[in-house]
Design a protein around this motif. Structure first.
Motif, PDB file in Angstrom:
ATOM      1  N   LEU A 265       0.835  -1.210   0.000  1.00 16.54           N
ATOM      2  CA  LEU A 265       0.000   0.000   0.000  1.00 16.54           C
ATOM      3  C   LEU A 265       0.866   1.255   0.000  1.00 16.54           C
ATOM      4  O   LEU A 265       0.545   2.250  -0.672  1.00 16.54           O
ATOM      5  N   ILE A 266       1.952   1.210   0.751  1.00 16.65           N
ATOM      6  CA  ILE A 266       2.851   2.363   0.823  1.00 16.65           C
ATOM      7  C   ILE A 266       3.547   2.576  -0.520  1.00 16.65           C
ATOM      8  O   ILE A 266       3.616   3.711  -1.021  1.00 16.65           O
ATOM      9  N   ASP A 267       4.045   1.509  -1.125  1.00 22.57           N
ATOM     10  CA  ASP A 267       4.704   1.632  -2.437  1.00 22.57           C
ATOM     11  C   ASP A 267       3.743   2.194  -3.482  1.00 22.57           C
ATOM     12  O   ASP A 267       4.123   3.051  -4.292  1.00 22.57           O
ATOM     13  N   GLU A 268       2.512   1.706  -3.473  1.00 23.72           N
ATOM     14  CA  GLU A 268       1.520   2.177  -4.439  1.00 23.72           C
ATOM     15  C   GLU A 268       1.192   3.647  -4.208  1.00 23.72           C
ATOM     16  O   GLU A 268       1.077   4.428  -5.163  1.00 23.72           O
ATOM     17  N   ARG A 269       1.077   4.058  -2.954  1.00 26.81           N
ATOM     18  CA  ARG A 269       0.757   5.463  -2.653  1.00 26.81           C
ATOM     19  C   ARG A 269       1.913   6.375  -3.064  1.00 26.81           C
ATOM     20  O   ARG A 269       1.678   7.462  -3.609  1.00 26.81           O
ATOM     21  N   ILE A 270       3.136   5.958  -2.820  1.00 26.81           N
ATOM     22  CA  ILE A 270       4.298   6.762  -3.233  1.00 26.81           C
ATOM     23  C   ILE A 270       4.302   6.934  -4.752  1.00 26.81           C
ATOM     24  O   ILE A 270       4.563   8.025  -5.272  1.00 26.81           O
ATOM     25  N   ARG A 271       4.011   5.837  -5.458  1.00 28.20           N
ATOM     26  CA  ARG A 271       3.975   5.904  -6.922  1.00 28.20           C
ATOM     27  C   ARG A 271       2.896   6.868  -7.408  1.00 28.20           C
ATOM     28  O   ARG A 271       3.126   7.657  -8.346  1.00 28.20           O
ATOM     29  N   ARG A 272       1.735   6.853  -6.761  1.00 25.63           N
ATOM     30  CA  ARG A 272       0.639   7.728  -7.197  1.00 25.63           C
ATOM     31  C   ARG A 272       0.988   9.194  -6.990  1.00 25.63           C
ATOM     32  O   ARG A 272       0.654  10.042  -7.822  1.00 25.63           O
ATOM     33  N   TRP A 273       1.665   9.513  -5.910  1.00 22.95           N
ATOM     34  CA  TRP A 273       2.102  10.892  -5.701  1.00 22.95           C
ATOM     35  C   TRP A 273       3.175  11.283  -6.718  1.00 22.95           C
ATOM     36  O   TRP A 273       3.151  12.385  -7.267  1.00 22.95           O
ATOM     37  N   LYS A 274       4.092  10.364  -6.970  1.00 21.69           N
ATOM     38  CA  LYS A 274       5.174  10.651  -7.915  1.00 21.69           C
ATOM     39  C   LYS A 274       4.639  10.874  -9.333  1.00 21.69           C
ATOM     40  O   LYS A 274       5.119  11.760 -10.065  1.00 21.69           O
ATOM     41  N   ASP A 275       3.601  10.107  -9.718  1.00 20.93           N
ATOM     42  CA  ASP A 275       3.032  10.214 -11.068  1.00 20.93           C
ATOM     43  C   ASP A 275       1.998  11.325 -11.189  1.00 20.93           C
ATOM     44  O   ASP A 275       1.454  11.548 -12.273  1.00 20.93           O
ATOM     45  N   GLY A 276       1.698  11.986 -10.071  1.00 19.14           N
ATOM     46  CA  GLY A 276       0.723  13.068 -10.125  1.00 19.14           C
ATOM     47  C   GLY A 276      -0.717  12.616 -10.114  1.00 19.14           C
ATOM     48  O   GLY A 276      -1.639  13.423 -10.277  1.00 19.14           O
ATOM     49  N   VAL A 277      -0.946  11.309  -9.896  1.00 16.20           N
ATOM     50  CA  VAL A 277      -2.312  10.791  -9.836  1.00 16.20           C
ATOM     51  C   VAL A 277      -3.000  11.265  -8.559  1.00 16.20           C
ATOM     52  O   VAL A 277      -4.193  11.570  -8.559  1.00 16.20           O
ATOM     53  N   LYS A 278      -2.245  11.348  -7.476  1.00 19.10           N
ATOM     54  CA  LYS A 278      -2.776  11.830  -6.200  1.00 19.10           C
ATOM     55  C   LYS A 278      -2.177  13.189  -5.892  1.00 19.10           C
ATOM     56  O   LYS A 278      -0.957  13.391  -6.013  1.00 19.10           O
ATOM     57  N   THR A 279      -3.035  14.114  -5.486  1.00 18.05           N
ATOM     58  CA  THR A 279      -2.575  15.497  -5.251  1.00 18.05           C
ATOM     59  C   THR A 279      -3.075  16.078  -3.935  1.00 18.05           C
ATOM     60  O   THR A 279      -2.702  17.194  -3.578  1.00 18.05           O
ATOM     61  N   THR A 280      -3.944  15.356  -3.201  1.00 16.67           N
ATOM     62  CA  THR A 280      -4.455  15.876  -1.934  1.00 16.67           C
ATOM     63  C   THR A 280      -4.142  14.900  -0.806  1.00 16.67           C
ATOM     64  O   THR A 280      -4.151  13.683  -0.989  1.00 16.67           O
ATOM     65  N   LYS A 281      -3.885  15.462   0.370  1.00 15.92           N
ATOM     66  CA  LYS A 281      -3.561  14.653   1.542  1.00 15.92           C
ATOM     67  C   LYS A 281      -4.848  14.233   2.241  1.00 15.92           C
ATOM     68  O   LYS A 281      -5.681  15.077   2.582  1.00 15.92           O
TER      69      LYS A 281
END
Length: 516
Positions: free
Chosen positions: A262-278
Motif C-alpha cells: 500500500l505504501i509503495d503504491e501510494r508513493i507511486r501515485r504521488w510521484k506520477d501526479g495521480v494523487k494530489t491531496t492529503k
C-alpha cells in the motif's frame, strides 16, 4: 625500571577505583549476581520475567531493584517519587533506548521514532510526529475517519445481537470488537481504509486483518522482551538462543506483507501526479520536506504508528466492561451519566467527551489496574548518575513498573479494587494521564507517548459508544465474570463474552448500518 613504573601506575589506578567505588553511593538492592553472567540463570528459570521481578521486589520490600544480566544493569522502579526523578527531573539523562535485536529489526535499522536510541534522527522524527501527525490540528483533521469507525462499531455489535434481541440478545466477544475498533482506526487514519481485503459479511475483520493484527501483537510482545542475545550479543553469531529472532522476523514479514505494498503504491501515485491531496497520515509522511523521508523510513514509521495506535485501548476497555458487569452499580452510574448528558435520541460524539467525567474515570481506572504491559519501554542512562540515593551506572536500562505504580498500596486505597470514583475530582475535568506518576497510561517525559490525545479519544469513545448503545449482562447460568490475568501477559485470561442488547431507539441502528 619500566616494570616498576608500570607496577606503580597499575597500583595507583586500582587504589583510585577502590576509593571512588567507596565514595559513590551503592547500587539499588537486588539479587547477588554471578561472575560474568549475572542473574541470567534465575531469569531463564523464572518465566515470565516480569512476574519474577515483581516477586523479588515484594520479597525484598524494595521499590527499586537492580538486576545485572551479563554486564547490563536492569533497574526497575515501582515508586512514583523515584519514577518522577527518572522521567522528569533527570529525563534528559534517560532519554535514549537500548540497542537490541528486537528494536533494530522492528524499526528496520532504527528508522522509526519510538525505538530509536538518542540521535538527531530521533529528534527530527519526534518533532514531525508532534507537529504534523498527532497535533491538535491533525486530530481535528481526521475526526471524520474516527467518527466512521465509531459508527461501524455500533453497526457490528448491533448485527451480532439483533437476531434474537426480543428474547435474549446476543453473546458478544468484547475483546474482538475492541480490537477491531482500535485496529480499524489505526488503518483508517494511516491508510484511509479499515480493511486490507474485503472484510467479513457482518462488517468484521477478514482473514487479512486478522493475520495482520495477530502479527502486530506478536511484535509488541517480543519488542524489548528479555532476550538473552541482547545481553550477550556475541551469541547472535552462534544461535537464536531463545527463538525470539525467528518469531519476530516472521511477524514482521506478515505485517509488512499487507502494509508495504500500500505504501509503495501510494508513493507511486504521488510521484506520477495521480494523487494530489492529503487524506491521511501516510500522505503526510510521503510529502514531508524537512526531512524528506525515503520509502524505508516511511514503512518503518508506519509500522511504528500502527502498533502504537491500538496497543493500549482495546485491553483497557475489555477489562473495564468486565469489571463493570461484575459491579452493576458502577455500570448503571456510567449509563446514567450518558443518558443525562447525551440522551437516548442521538449517539454520543467526541464533542461530548469533555462532559463525560465518569466514563473517563472508568477508562482511567481500567488503565491503572489493568495496563497493557508490565513496564514502560526501557530507557538507557547516558552517564553515571545518582537517583533516590543510589548509583545508576552509565548504560543501565531503566524500566518503570506500570503494575507497581498503578497497584501501589501506599498511593491507592484498596488498589486491586476497580473503583472509578477515586478519580472524580469534583468540578475538575478527569484526564487519563497522571502528572504525579501515580499511574502510567501513556508514559511521560521526552520518551512519553506523543499520541495521548488520540489514544484518550479512542478509549473514551469506545467505552461510551458500547455503554450508550447496549446493555451488558452476564450470560445465562454464568454467576460472574472471571477477572484472572493471563500468566504470560496482562490480558484477561479468557476473552470477555457478554450478553448485549440494544438500548436505544432501533431506528438509530439502521442509520448507522446504512452509512457503512
Amino acid at each position: 625500571m619500566i616494570i616498576f613504573i608500570l607496577f606503580l601506575m597499575s597500583t595507583f589506578i586500582f587504589l583510585l577505583r577502590c576509593t571512588s567505588s567507596k565514595l559513590r553511593p551503592p547500587l539499588p538492592p537486588g539479587p547477588k549476581p554471578l561472575t560474568y553472567i549475572g542473574s541470567l540463570i534465575p531469569m531463564l528459570t523464572n518465566k515470565p520475567t516480569f512476574r519474577w521481578i515483581d516477586r523479588m521486589m515484594e520479597e525484598m520490600k524494595t521499590k527499586i531493584i537492580c538486576i545485572r544480566i551479563g554486564t547490563v544493569h536492569v533497574i526497575t522502579v515501582s515508586d512514583p517519587k523515584i519514577a518522577r526523578e527518572f522521567l522528569k527531573e533527570k529525563d534528559k539523562m534517560f532519554a535514549s533506548r537500548p540497542d537490541c535485536m528486537s528494536a533494530y529489526l522492528t524499526s528496520d535499522g532504527y528508522l522509526n521514532t519510538s525505538l530509536v536510541p538518542m540521535s538527531d534522527h530521533w529528534k527530527n522524527m519526534r518533532r514531525i510526529i508532534a507537529t504534523e501527525i498527532v497535533s491538535v490540528a491533525g486530530h481535528k483533521w481526521l475526526q471524520n475517519k474516527r467518527d466512521e469507525e465509531a459508527d461501524n462499531l455500533l453497526r457490528y455489535v448491533y448485527n451480532r445481537c439483533k437476531a434474537n434481541v426480543a428474547v435474549t440478545g446476543g453473546v458478544v466477544n468484547v475483546r474482538i470488537i475492541a480490537q477491531q475498533y482500535t485496529s480499524n482506526i489505526a488503518r483508517k487514519v494511516m491508510f484511509g481504509t479499515n480493511h486490507f481485503g474485503k472484510g467479513s459479511a457482518d462488517g468484521g475483520h477478514g482473514d487479512e486483518e486478522i493475520e495482520n493484527v495477530e502479527s502486530l501483537f506478536t511484535i509488541l510482545a517480543y519488542t524489548y522482551a528479555f532476550c538473552v542475545t541482547d545481553y550477550f550479543p556475541w551469541l547472535r553469531w552462534v544461535t537464536d538462543f531463545d527463538g525470539h529472532e525467528r518469531i519476530i522476523r516472521n511477524a514482521l514479514r506478515t505485517a509488512r506483507k499487507y502494509q508495504d505494498p500500500l505504501i509503495d503504491e501510494r508513493i507511486r501515485r504521488w510521484k506520477d501526479g495521480v494523487k494530489t491531496t492529503k487524506d491521511d497520515f501516510l500522505d503526510v509522511l510521503i510529502n514531508l520536506q524537512d526531512p524528506k523521508l525515503t520509502a524505508d523510513h516511511i514503512k518503518a514509521q508506519t509500522l511504528d504508528m500502527m502498533i502504537a495506535t491500538f496497543d493500549n485501548t482495546w485491553n483497557g476497555i475489555e477489562w473495564a466492561i468486565a469489571e463493570m458487569i461484575n459491579e452493576p452499580r458502577i455500570l448503571q452510574k456510567a449509563v446514567s451519566e450518558l443518558d443525562f448528558l447525551v440522551g437516548k435520541d442521538r449517539l454520543v460524539q467526541e464533542s461530548d467527551m469533555v462532559h463525560l467525567n465518569y466514563i473517563k474515570a472508568c477508562v482511567k481506572e481500567a488503565l491503572r489496574l489493568h495496563p497493557i504491559a508490565p513496564f514502560t519501554l526501557p530507557r538507557v542512562a547516558s552517564c553515571d548518575t545518582t537517583v533516590a540515593g543510589y548509583f545508576i551506572p552509565k548504560g543501565s536500562q531503566v524500566l518503570i513498573s506500570r503494575l507497581g505504580l498503578g497497584r501501589n498500596p501506599e498511593v491507592w486505597d484498596n488498589p486491586l479494587t476497580f473503583n472509578p470514583d477515586r478519580h472524580m475530582n469534583g468540578k475538575n475535568e478527569v484526564v487519563l494521564t497522571d502528572h504525579n506518576l501515580h499511574m502510567l497510561s501513556f508514559s511521560a517525559g521526552r520518551r512519553g507517548c506523543p499520541g495521548v490525545l488520540l489514544g484518550s479519544t479512542m478509549a473514551v469513545m469506545l467505552l461510551a459508544r458500547l455503554i450508550q448503545g447496549f446493555t451488558w449482562e452476564l450470560q445465562p447460568n454464568v454467576p460472574s465474570i472471571e477477572l484472572e490475568e493471563n500468566l504470560q501477559n496482562l490480558w484477561k485470561a479468557k476473552p470477555l463474552l457478554a450478553l448485549a442488547k440494544p438500548r436505544l431507539a432501533h431506528h438509530l441502528y439502521p442509520q448507522v448500518e446504512n452509512k457503512c
